[in-house]
Motif scaffolding. Structure first.
Motif, PDB file in Angstrom:
ATOM      1  N   PRO A 386      89.321  37.851 -45.535  1.00 60.87           N
ATOM      2  CA  PRO A 386      88.331  37.235 -46.420  1.00 60.87           C
ATOM      3  C   PRO A 386      88.547  37.545 -47.893  1.00 60.87           C
ATOM      4  CG  PRO A 386      87.400  39.176 -45.402  1.00 60.87           C
ATOM      5  CD  PRO A 386      88.759  38.983 -44.787  1.00 60.87           C
ATOM      6  N   PHE A 387      89.300  38.608 -48.173  1.00 57.51           N
ATOM      7  CA  PHE A 387      89.521  38.984 -49.567  1.00 57.51           C
ATOM      8  C   PHE A 387      90.661  38.156 -50.145  1.00 57.51           C
ATOM      9  CE2 PHE A 387      88.399  42.919 -47.186  1.00 57.51           C
ATOM     10  CZ  PHE A 387      87.081  42.980 -47.601  1.00 57.51           C
ATOM     11  N   ASN A 388      90.585  37.886 -51.424  1.00 56.93           N
ATOM     12  CA  ASN A 388      91.648  37.116 -52.073  1.00 56.93           C
ATOM     13  C   ASN A 388      92.784  38.040 -52.493  1.00 56.93           C
ATOM     14  OD1 ASN A 388      90.346  34.629 -51.822  1.00 56.93           O
ATOM     15  ND2 ASN A 388      89.096  35.038 -53.619  1.00 56.93           N
ATOM     16  N   ASN A 389      93.327  38.761 -51.511  1.00 56.35           N
ATOM     17  CA  ASN A 389      94.397  39.715 -51.797  1.00 56.35           C
ATOM     18  C   ASN A 389      95.733  39.001 -51.959  1.00 56.35           C
ATOM     19  OD1 ASN A 389      92.761  41.968 -51.718  1.00 56.35           O
ATOM     20  ND2 ASN A 389      93.116  42.361 -49.558  1.00 56.35           N
ATOM     21  N   THR A 390      96.427  39.339 -53.038  1.00 58.16           N
ATOM     22  CA  THR A 390      97.763  38.807 -53.269  1.00 58.16           C
ATOM     23  C   THR A 390      98.808  39.825 -52.840  1.00 58.16           C
ATOM     24  OG1 THR A 390      97.688  39.643 -55.539  1.00 58.16           O
ATOM     25  CG2 THR A 390      97.050  37.344 -55.184  1.00 58.16           C
TER      26      THR A 390
END
Length: 511
Positions: A386-390
């Protein structure tokens, strides 16, 4: 009392005189121009909980805030408009563009993530927008021409002042977008194209604003070409409204060389900036500038009912799209917070596959749901990641990798999933000396060698108590979401599967 009057009356008169002289110019009156701005919205159309302010941000709160303005203004956005939420991603940006039309945006710069779904999708949202999308340095590799659906600049007139707005995107575009999404497209050097279009615009306008998706580098060098560099080298512009680096500049940053003000609000539509320019009404010369960033506190500013209803419509609309099938899993991929897991192996393998890194790490806390066997939907992947981790590339020595693994099994940090290496540890041993064996590939870890490591941006910034990553000297954020890599893998290689390989071996404490 008479003594007080003798003291204070002259002081008051002096203050009035100073204020008058401050705003009085040789040619007469001052005209003020207000420009509101946002950047890196990333699909965040709804208010979210904020520990300090309560419900904060979103399109309805932005519109309600703007409704309080009593004079004409411009509203600009510096890019990365829609990527990051189901409402943004699953509508290809249409939901965000429709809401921006209703809120009343005057122009926007294209961000790197606005290209995540390809050039055709960008063309579609440009056609949908009732305001120009800019990209002065975004060109075709084939003929070096600008994209036909983007404009290099636009001119807006307010209070009799003609304002030229030039849009620029980061020249590192190919490092921060999936190559397949921008095949045949390049972003040229920002300074060169800024100078080109400044020269073209100057005869047509009274002042020029740069609207950039370039950012401010955290570890700047004298040669770093970011928004601060542009401000130092372009005295012709009145201000730079930027994005990309998610930098919160409450009152902006002013170049000591040119006086040009750089503005940025942070990210995810929690805030809005207000840039005020003061010009001589007769000569139309810029006298001064200032900016401030405001938190969109719903309890203070409320929410516009029309925008709120439209946002709710898109939330309902994407509910069905979230359940679209994108592929399948041959077996259930479960997560684990204190040991090797199938889902952790799969994710870290994808990081290495995508980046070419020798080793990959993923914090177990970043894996939020198991991935069930059978059909996989968008909703499943959003729930897993769910996190916008790159994905970030870092260079670590063998000794630093040993420290990272010791931290992982110490109990004082989040447990890491791994790829590209295997290790054993014994919890009976002293903290800091628990890891007993490390193999990278088929060779023992070399403490003196440098390894290319992939991880997510949360861990890269020291999250979960990993200072080794934060303090690393060589670090490069690809800008690509781990979630997008997962979706692409599922689309291409279903049914996906994984198997436990004994990458992490906890020695039996009963021995």
């Amino acid at each position: 009392m008479k003594l007080l009057r003798r003291i204070f009356i002259p002081l008051i008169l002096l203050a009035i005189t100073v204020i008058f002289l401050y705003y009085q110019t040789p040619s007469g009156q001052v005209v003020t121009i207000d420009i509101y701005y946002t950047n890196d919205i990333h699909g965040r159309i709804f208010a979210r909980k904020n520990k300090k302010y309560g419900p904060t941000g979103g399109m309805a709160a932005l519109k309600s805030f703007l409704n309080l303005a009593t004079t004409p203004y411009l509203l600009l956005d510096a890019g990365d408009i829609f990527q990051g939420t189901p409402e943004g991603d699953l509508t290809g940006g249409a939901a965000l563009i429709d809401l921006m039309n209703l809120v009343g945006y005057d122009a926007a710069e294209v961000g790197n993530h606005d290209l995540d779904q390809g050039i055709k999708n960008l063309a579609s949202i440009c056609q949908r927008a009732k305001f120009p999308l800019l990209g002065a340095n975004l060109v075709s590799d084939k003929n070096q021409q600008l994209l036909p659906f983007l404009s290099p600049w636009t001119i807006k007139e307010i209070k009799g002042i003609k304002i030229g707005i030039i849009g620029l995107i980061t020249s590192r575009l190919k490092e921060v977008v999936l190559p397949s999404a921008i095949r045949g497209l390049s972003a040229r050097r920002e300074l060169d194209y800024a100078q080109k279009y400044i020269k073209e615009l100057q005869p047509k306008v009274d002042l020029i604003i740069l609207l950039t998706h370039v950012g401010i580098e955290r570890n700047r060098q004298p040669t770093t070409e970011d928004d601060k560099f542009l401000a130092d080298n372009l005295p012709e512009v009145a201000a730079i409204i930027g994005g990309h680096s998610h930098t919160y500049l409450k009152n902006g940053w002013r170049s000591g060389r040119t006086g040009v003000l750089v503005c940025q609000t942070g990210a995810q539509l929690q805030t809005v900036g207000k840039l005020t320019l003061y010009l001589d009404k007769k000569t139309k010369k810029l006298l001064k500038s200032r900016t401030r960033v405001y938190w969109l506190n719903v309890n203070e500013y409320g929410e516009d009912e029309i925008i709120k209803a439209r946002a709710a419509y898109y939330k309902k609309l994407v509910g069905g799209q979230l359940d679209r099938v994108i592929g399948s899993a041959a077996i259930e991929l479960r997560r684990k917070s204190d040991g090797e897991s199938l889902l952790g192996d799969w994710q870290t393998d994808l990081m290495r596959k995508f980046t070419g890194a020798e080793v990959a790490f993923q914090n177990s806390g970043g894996i939020r749901e198991d991935l069930r066997a059978g059909e996989i939907t968008y909703r499943d992947i959003y729930q897993v990641s769910p996190f916008n981790n790159t994905v970030v590339l870092i260079k670590l020595s063998g000794r630093q990798i040993k420290e990272v693994l010791e931290q992982s099994v110490s109990g004082s940090a989040g447990f890491l999933q791994v790829s590209g290496l295997k290790f054993s540890y014994d919890v009976r041993r002293t903290v800091g000396e628990r890891v007993t064996e490390i193999v990278v590939g088929n060779k023992p870890l070399d403490y003196n060698r440098t390894y290319l490591v992939a991880t997510n941006n949360f861990v890269a910034e020291g999250g979960d108590n990993y200072p080794q990553f934060k303090n690393a000297s060589a670090k490069k954020d690809t800008g690509i979401l781990l979630r997008d890599i997962e979706i692409e893998e599922i689309r291409r290689h279903s049914p996906i599967k994984a198997r436990l390989e004994g990458r992490i071996k906890k020695l039996d404490t009963r021995e």
